[in-house]
Design a protein around this motif. Structure first.
Motif, PDB file in Angstrom:
ATOM      1  N   ARG A  72       0.839  -1.190   0.000  1.00  0.00           N
ATOM      2  CA  ARG A  72       0.000   0.000   0.000  1.00  0.00           C
ATOM      3  C   ARG A  72       0.876   1.243   0.000  1.00  0.00           C
ATOM      4  NH1 ARG A  72      -2.820  -3.096   3.995  1.00  0.00           N
ATOM      5  NH2 ARG A  72      -4.814  -3.867   3.211  1.00  0.00           N
ATOM      6  N   GLY A  73       0.278   2.331  -0.422  1.00  0.00           N
ATOM      7  CA  GLY A  73       0.990   3.601  -0.379  1.00  0.00           C
ATOM      8  C   GLY A  73       1.637   3.950  -1.704  1.00  0.00           C
ATOM      9  N   PHE A  74       2.187   5.131  -1.765  1.00  0.00           N
ATOM     10  CA  PHE A  74       2.797   5.659  -2.981  1.00  0.00           C
ATOM     11  C   PHE A  74       4.274   5.349  -3.000  1.00  0.00           C
ATOM     12  CE2 PHE A  74       5.054   9.111  -5.144  1.00  0.00           C
ATOM     13  CZ  PHE A  74       4.492   8.993  -6.393  1.00  0.00           C
TER      14      PHE A  74
END
Length: 206
Positions: free
Chosen positions: A71-73
């Motif tokens: 998850r996340g950028f």
């Protein structure tokens, strides 16, 4: 005057304390503590010569790094890689020559896939050149201009601008072409089956 005993001589030179360690001698009998299997245990992958396990390997099962959700950028997917060319490398070209990506690839100064060419200021340029690149450092620009050359930065979006259509052009191309004879389409619908059956019944009664 210094005494002869205090002077440094070749036979008195020694390594710095702690810089050298005793070598672990393997296979010198059971009493040495490193005999028989030489500290590698019994059989298995780690006991083999050259056998090693890469980081994160879990014996063939799905490793933890792949089991965990992602998850996340992450900016790694969007970073741009630039081919680096130093000013000193440009001395391979003749004076007054136009140095661009074609000639840099031909001389094997840049290889592979990259987003652009970046000129850095390591080294000295002996003659003037006309350099074409995407990015340049301040030191490299100063050295190129000092040698009598010029630096030209390529426009990043110039090649892609021709392929992009405006919203008005896209809407115009999406609209269907009107018929050439100028006749309007009739809005008559085909009669349904129920209406046809009703007509047949009235004709039979009459």
């Amino acid at each position: 005057m210094e005494k002869v005993s205090d002077m440094m001589r070749l036979h008195s030179l020694q390594p710095r304390p702690g810089s050298r360690h005793r070598v672990k001698r393997l296979g010198c009998g059971e009493s040495s503590g490193h005999g028989k299997t030489s500290g590698k245990g019994h059989k298995g992958q780690k006991a083999r010569s050259g056998g090693s396990i890469r980081l994160g390997f879990e014996g063939g099962q799905m490793p933890l790094i792949r089991r965990l959700p992602k998850r996340g950028f992450n900016n790694a997917a969007f970073q741009k890689h630039y081919a680096i060319v130093n000013v000193g490398d440009l001395n391979a070209f003749e004076a007054g020559m136009v140095v661009n990506e074609h000639f840099l690839r031909k001389s094997n100064l840049v290889r592979g896939h990259f987003a652009g060419i970046k000129i850095l200021g390591d080294g000295e340029l002996k003659h003037g050149l006309k350099v074409e690149a995407d990015m340049v450092s301040a030191a490299a620009r100063e050295k190129i201009e000092k040698a009598g050359g010029t630096i030209t930065l390529r426009e990043q979006g110039a090649l892609k601008s021709g392929a992009i259509k405006t919203t008005g052009e896209a809407q115009a191309s999406a609209e269907p072409a009107s018929p050439g004879n100028g006749k309007k389409k009739t809005s008559k619908k085909a009669p349904t089956k129920s209406k046809l059956r009703a007509k047949k019944k009235t004709a039979q009664k009459s």
